[in-house]
Design a protein around this motif. Structure first.
Motif, PDB file in Angstrom:
ATOM      1  N   ALA A  30      -4.406  -4.050 -11.727  1.00 47.28           N
ATOM      2  CA  ALA A  30      -4.815  -4.343 -10.226  1.00 47.28           C
ATOM      3  C   ALA A  30      -5.427  -6.216  -9.801  1.00 47.28           C
ATOM      4  O   ALA A  30      -5.388  -5.589  -8.815  1.00 47.28           O
ATOM      5  CB  ALA A  30      -6.587  -3.782  -9.983  1.00 47.28           C
ATOM      6  N   ASP A  31      -4.729  -5.973 -10.739  1.00 49.01           N
ATOM      7  CA  ASP A  31      -4.861  -8.057 -10.172  1.00 49.01           C
ATOM      8  C   ASP A  31      -3.145  -8.336  -9.129  1.00 49.01           C
ATOM      9  O   ASP A  31      -3.435  -9.447  -8.538  1.00 49.01           O
ATOM     10  CB  ASP A  31      -4.986  -8.885 -11.009  1.00 49.01           C
ATOM     11  N   LEU A  32      -2.203  -7.423  -9.464  1.00 55.08           N
ATOM     12  CA  LEU A  32      -1.098  -7.117  -9.008  1.00 55.08           C
ATOM     13  C   LEU A  32      -1.209  -6.874  -7.619  1.00 55.08           C
ATOM     14  O   LEU A  32      -0.085  -6.476  -6.969  1.00 55.08           O
ATOM     15  CB  LEU A  32      -0.432  -6.695  -9.734  1.00 55.08           C
ATOM     16  N   ASN A  33      -2.466  -6.437  -7.160  1.00 58.17           N
ATOM     17  CA  ASN A  33      -2.842  -5.529  -6.124  1.00 58.17           C
ATOM     18  C   ASN A  33      -2.113  -6.549  -4.079  1.00 58.17           C
ATOM     19  O   ASN A  33      -2.237  -6.364  -3.814  1.00 58.17           O
ATOM     20  CB  ASN A  33      -3.625  -4.790  -5.462  1.00 58.17           C
ATOM     21  N   PRO A  34      -2.929  -7.923  -4.759  1.00 59.29           N
ATOM     22  CA  PRO A  34      -2.347  -8.627  -3.390  1.00 59.29           C
ATOM     23  C   PRO A  34      -1.503  -8.924  -2.952  1.00 59.29           C
ATOM     24  O   PRO A  34      -0.877  -9.152  -1.971  1.00 59.29           O
ATOM     25  CB  PRO A  34      -3.677 -10.173  -3.720  1.00 59.29           C
ATOM     26  N   MET A  35      -0.251  -9.252  -4.137  1.00 58.48           N
ATOM     27  CA  MET A  35       1.092  -9.168  -4.667  1.00 58.48           C
ATOM     28  C   MET A  35       1.461  -8.185  -3.706  1.00 58.48           C
ATOM     29  O   MET A  35       2.544  -8.493  -3.006  1.00 58.48           O
ATOM     30  CB  MET A  35       1.450  -9.702  -5.746  1.00 58.48           C
ATOM     31  N   LEU A  36       0.661  -6.971  -3.840  1.00 57.79           N
ATOM     32  CA  LEU A  36       1.912  -5.812  -3.216  1.00 57.79           C
ATOM     33  C   LEU A  36       1.140  -5.942  -1.770  1.00 57.79           C
ATOM     34  O   LEU A  36       2.461  -5.266  -1.230  1.00 57.79           O
ATOM     35  CB  LEU A  36       1.033  -4.614  -3.999  1.00 57.79           C
ATOM     36  N   GLU A  37       0.491  -5.858  -1.518  1.00 57.45           N
ATOM     37  CA  GLU A  37       0.094  -6.268   0.403  1.00 57.45           C
ATOM     38  C   GLU A  37       1.016  -7.576   0.790  1.00 57.45           C
ATOM     39  O   GLU A  37       1.859  -6.747   1.497  1.00 57.45           O
ATOM     40  CB  GLU A  37      -1.201  -5.918   0.016  1.00 57.45           C
ATOM     41  N   GLN A  38       1.141  -8.756   0.246  1.00 55.90           N
ATOM     42  CA  GLN A  38       1.722  -8.922   0.474  1.00 55.90           C
ATOM     43  C   GLN A  38       3.157  -8.492   0.577  1.00 55.90           C
ATOM     44  O   GLN A  38       3.622  -9.695   1.973  1.00 55.90           O
ATOM     45  CB  GLN A  38       1.635 -11.093   0.193  1.00 55.90           C
ATOM     46  N   ASN A  39       4.100  -8.734  -0.208  1.00 54.13           N
ATOM     47  CA  ASN A  39       5.317  -8.304  -0.080  1.00 54.13           C
ATOM     48  C   ASN A  39       5.482  -6.203   0.906  1.00 54.13           C
ATOM     49  O   ASN A  39       6.587  -6.156   0.949  1.00 54.13           O
ATOM     50  CB  ASN A  39       5.842  -8.018  -1.590  1.00 54.13           C
ATOM     51  N   GLN A  40       4.660  -6.529   0.940  1.00 47.64           N
ATOM     52  CA  GLN A  40       5.202  -4.555   1.791  1.00 47.64           C
ATOM     53  C   GLN A  40       5.283  -4.988   3.039  1.00 47.64           C
ATOM     54  O   GLN A  40       6.661  -3.994   2.823  1.00 47.64           O
ATOM     55  CB  GLN A  40       3.809  -4.515   2.318  1.00 47.64           C
ATOM     56  N   GLN A  41       5.449  -5.676   3.776  1.00 47.37           N
ATOM     57  CA  GLN A  41       6.798  -6.171   5.021  1.00 47.37           C
ATOM     58  C   GLN A  41       8.293  -6.316   4.689  1.00 47.37           C
ATOM     59  O   GLN A  41       9.181  -5.663   4.502  1.00 47.37           O
ATOM     60  CB  GLN A  41       5.886  -6.812   6.005  1.00 47.37           C
ATOM     61  N   LYS A  42       8.458  -7.112   3.462  1.00 42.30           N
ATOM     62  CA  LYS A  42       9.701  -7.581   3.170  1.00 42.30           C
ATOM     63  C   LYS A  42      10.173  -6.158   2.300  1.00 42.30           C
ATOM     64  O   LYS A  42      11.655  -5.755   2.485  1.00 42.30           O
ATOM     65  CB  LYS A  42       9.283  -8.035   1.646  1.00 42.30           C
ATOM     66  N   TYR A  43       9.216  -5.799   0.948  1.00 36.31           N
ATOM     67  CA  TYR A  43      10.012  -4.092   0.748  1.00 36.31           C
ATOM     68  C   TYR A  43      10.093  -3.263   2.164  1.00 36.31           C
ATOM     69  O   TYR A  43      10.967  -2.855   1.855  1.00 36.31           O
ATOM     70  CB  TYR A  43       8.558  -3.647   0.240  1.00 36.31           C
ATOM     71  N   ARG A  44       9.255  -3.258   3.011  1.00 35.88           N
ATOM     72  CA  ARG A  44       9.687  -2.393   3.972  1.00 35.88           C
ATOM     73  C   ARG A  44      11.268  -2.633   4.838  1.00 35.88           C
ATOM     74  O   ARG A  44      11.525  -1.998   5.017  1.00 35.88           O
ATOM     75  CB  ARG A  44       8.811  -2.258   5.552  1.00 35.88           C
ATOM     76  N   THR A  45      10.954  -3.877   5.440  1.00 33.75           N
ATOM     77  CA  THR A  45      12.377  -4.480   5.694  1.00 33.75           C
ATOM     78  C   THR A  45      13.912  -3.740   4.609  1.00 33.75           C
ATOM     79  O   THR A  45      14.816  -3.901   5.565  1.00 33.75           O
ATOM     80  CB  THR A  45      12.077  -6.243   5.825  1.00 33.75           C
ATOM     81  N   TYR A  46      13.938  -3.719   3.498  1.00 27.76           N
ATOM     82  CA  TYR A  46      14.813  -3.937   2.165  1.00 27.76           C
ATOM     83  C   TYR A  46      14.977  -1.958   2.880  1.00 27.76           C
ATOM     84  O   TYR A  46      16.343  -1.932   2.282  1.00 27.76           O
ATOM     85  CB  TYR A  46      14.492  -4.377   1.200  1.00 27.76           C
ATOM     86  N   ILE A  47      14.128  -1.460   2.816  1.00 28.31           N
ATOM     87  CA  ILE A  47      14.262  -0.364   3.293  1.00 28.31           C
ATOM     88  C   ILE A  47      15.010   0.322   3.871  1.00 28.31           C
ATOM     89  O   ILE A  47      15.917   0.909   3.963  1.00 28.31           O
ATOM     90  CB  ILE A  47      12.936   1.056   3.110  1.00 28.31           C
ATOM     91  N   GLU A  48      14.614  -0.244   5.070  1.00 27.26           N
ATOM     92  CA  GLU A  48      15.242  -0.709   6.593  1.00 27.26           C
ATOM     93  C   GLU A  48      16.900  -0.546   6.531  1.00 27.26           C
ATOM     94  O   GLU A  48      17.398   0.245   6.688  1.00 27.26           O
ATOM     95  CB  GLU A  48      14.214  -1.257   7.682  1.00 27.26           C
ATOM     96  N   ARG A  49      16.829  -1.773   5.441  1.00 32.20           N
ATOM     97  CA  ARG A  49      18.291  -2.173   5.490  1.00 32.20           C
ATOM     98  C   ARG A  49      19.010  -1.101   4.617  1.00 32.20           C
ATOM     99  O   ARG A  49      20.154  -0.662   5.518  1.00 32.20           O
ATOM    100  CB  ARG A  49      18.661  -3.198   5.044  1.00 32.20           C
TER     101      ARG A  49
END
Length: 95
Positions: free
Chosen positions: A71-90
């Motif tokens: 669970a300590d990694l949850n902030p990192m997941l949240e911070q990178n959600q938009q980067k992930y979505r951009t990657y999936i779009e590409r």
């Protein structure tokens, strides 16, 4: 997928890419000819943990419950959600 589940297509596409392609290659690189050496027990465990993080990102689900230790990694997941979505779009767009 986007027509049927307009709010969840990132999860569908990401789940497919990570669950079926990227994560198996990371956990068992020797099985796909990426390396000739098998990871030792500690290395394989580390690779499994990395794939859990990537899969949580793809599923857009924070850690909790049976994987509360991550669970300590949850902030990192949240911070990178938009980067992930951009990657999936590409990855899902035609060239």
């Amino acid at each position: 997928v986007q027509r049927k589940f307009p709010d969840h297509w990132y999860i569908a596409v990401g789940g497919l890419l990570f669950l079926r392609f990227f994560n198996p290659a990371m956990v068992a690189p020797e099985g796909l000819g990426i390396t000739t050496d098998s990871p030792n027990v500690q290395q394989r465990r580390a690779l499994v943990l990395v794939t859990k993080v990537l899969q949580a990102l793809a599923n857009e689900q924070p850690f909790g419950g049976k994987e509360a230790f991550m669970a300590d990694l949850n902030p990192m997941l949240e911070q990178n959600q938009q980067k992930y979505r951009t990657y999936i779009e590409r990855m899902s767009s035609p060239l």
